[in-house]
Design an enzyme around this catalytic site. Structure first.
Site: not given
Ligand code: NAD
Length: 351
Positions: A64, A235
């Site tokens: 993005e 997101d």
């Molecule tokens: P990451 O991959 O480091 O961590 C995600 C975690 O979620 C993993 O440890 C995984 O095991 C866990 N997980 C997956 N499915 C699960 C479930 N059903 N129940 C419990 N845990 C589960 O990712 P990250 O960098 O920490 O990002 C997390 C999310 O946040 C991503 O989807 C990312 O796109 C989103 N994000 C959003 C924003 C925002 O501004 N809203 C900003 C950054 C990241």
């Protein structure tokens, strides 16, 4: 070779230098100051050029571009979201960004934004929760204990004083990593075996999981009255975390509605379902939480103005520090139209 004019030099903040900068300021102070920059920019929301981010979707993820401008400065972030990366030893989210001078169009700063995104996302979540969470907030559940999770915890402690955390991840090693990182910082941590267990007694629930599907991290029965939900992980189109029934009984706050309708939890709702853009709460033109029993939901997807604020903050913080490198990024020939002459002189100089 050409002489480099100071105008043509662009400061570059590498990951290493970002870490030095953040540590020199202190992580929690950085989060508090960054939240103040984001809040300041949200309060002048109508000044900004706004567009939903430009997304290029593929089977495994999304890339993005997130641009915005306040008329004096222009910023954009490049960011990806690839949940399957983690299984290959890569990060789900990586990013870099640019701040530029609108007057000349010249870039003023190039920065890593992987760390900065985690910091700005935590700062934004806590900034919203400060207005939306119940007064007596003391305990937060964090479901999803990956890269973003510690930054969420630190931001909520720095801005709301939350010290009690209930952690759950489908992968226990992620929870153990998060527990280890936060335990030494003075948080009281309960490791939970399910999402249901994690939400027990929590007045703030942060969902920050990564999965490229309509997931159901929270079902309606898991959300008691008066709770604030900070939904961070849903997101993208087709990537949500909350059961639809939670949405229909929550007061929903978003960053920029045209983008959140595409990417947020509210993609599950009709396009005319009422939501409040959070800047209106900050400006006092819309109410935040109106009663103790209300369920408030910050349907966070991440908006360009937060990244703009983060770049602006980093630019201001860099002044007088050694935490950047000088990049020869712009051609900037002595005679602006003699771009070829600059190349020809370089060839001569090389022979
Ligand atoms: P990451 O991959 O480091 O961590 C995600 C975690 O979620 C993993 O440890 C995984 O095991 C866990 N997980 C997956 N499915 C699960 C479930 N059903 N129940 C419990 N845990 C589960 O990712 P990250 O960098 O920490 O990002 C997390 C999310 O946040 C991503 O989807 C990312 O796109 C989103 N994000 C959003 C924003 C925002 O501004 N809203 C900003 C950054 C990241």
């Amino acid at each position: 070779m050409k002489t480099i004019s100071p105008l043509a030099i662009v400061p570059f903040v590498s990951v290493d230098n970002m870490m030095r900068l953040v540590l020199s300021v202190g992580v929690e102070r950085f989060l508090v100051e960054l939240a103040a920059y984001i809040e300041e920019d949200f309060c002048r929301w109508p000044t900004f050029d706004k567009t939903p981010r430009i997304a290029s979707h593929s089977v495994d993820g999304v890339i993005e571009l997130m641009p915005t401008s306040d008329g004096a400065l222009y910023g954009f972030k490049y960011v990806n979201g690839h949940p399957k990366n983690m299984r290959e030893g890569k990060q789900t989210v990586t990013a870099f960004g640019v701040l530029a001078d609108v007057g000349s169009g010249y870039p003023m700063l190039l920065s890593e934004m992987t760390l900065l995104t985690a910091l700005r996302t935590g700062a934004t979540s806590a900034m919203a929760a400060r207005r939306l969470a119940p007064n007596s907030t003391s305990t937060m559940a964090i479901i999803g204990n990956g890269a973003q999770s510690e930054f969420q915890a630190l931001a909520f402690r720095a801005l709301l004083g939350i010290r009690d955390l209930r952690l759950y991840d489908i992968d226990p090693s992620a929870t153990e990593k998060c527990r280890r990182n936060l335990a030494s910082l003075g948080f009281a941590i309960t490791v939970c075996r399910s999402g249901q267990e994690a939400v027990e007694g929590a007045n703030v629930i942060t969902t920050v999981t990564a999965d490229k599907q309509y997931a159901t991290i929270l079902t309606d029965n898991m959300v008691g009255s008066g709770v604030h939900i900070n939904a961070v992980g849903g997101d993208c189109p087709g990537k949500t975390e909350l059961h639809r029934d939670i949405l229909t009984r929550s007061s929903i706050f978003v960053e920029y509605a045209p983008q959140t309708r595409i990417e947020g939890e509210i993609q599950q709702l009709p396009a005319d379902h009422p939501v409040t853009e959070f800047w209106e709460v900050l400006r006092g033109t819309a109410p935040g939480r109106t009663s103790p029993g209300e369920v408030t939901l910050f349907d966070s997807v991440g908006f360009a103005i937060e990244d703009f604020s983060a770049l602006r903050y980093v630019r201001d913080k860099l002044a007088g520090t050694p935490f950047y490198q000088e990049l020869d990024l712009l051609a900037d020939p002595d005679e602006p139209r003699d771009l070829y002459g600059m190349l020809a002189r370089a060839e001569l100089a090389a022979t």
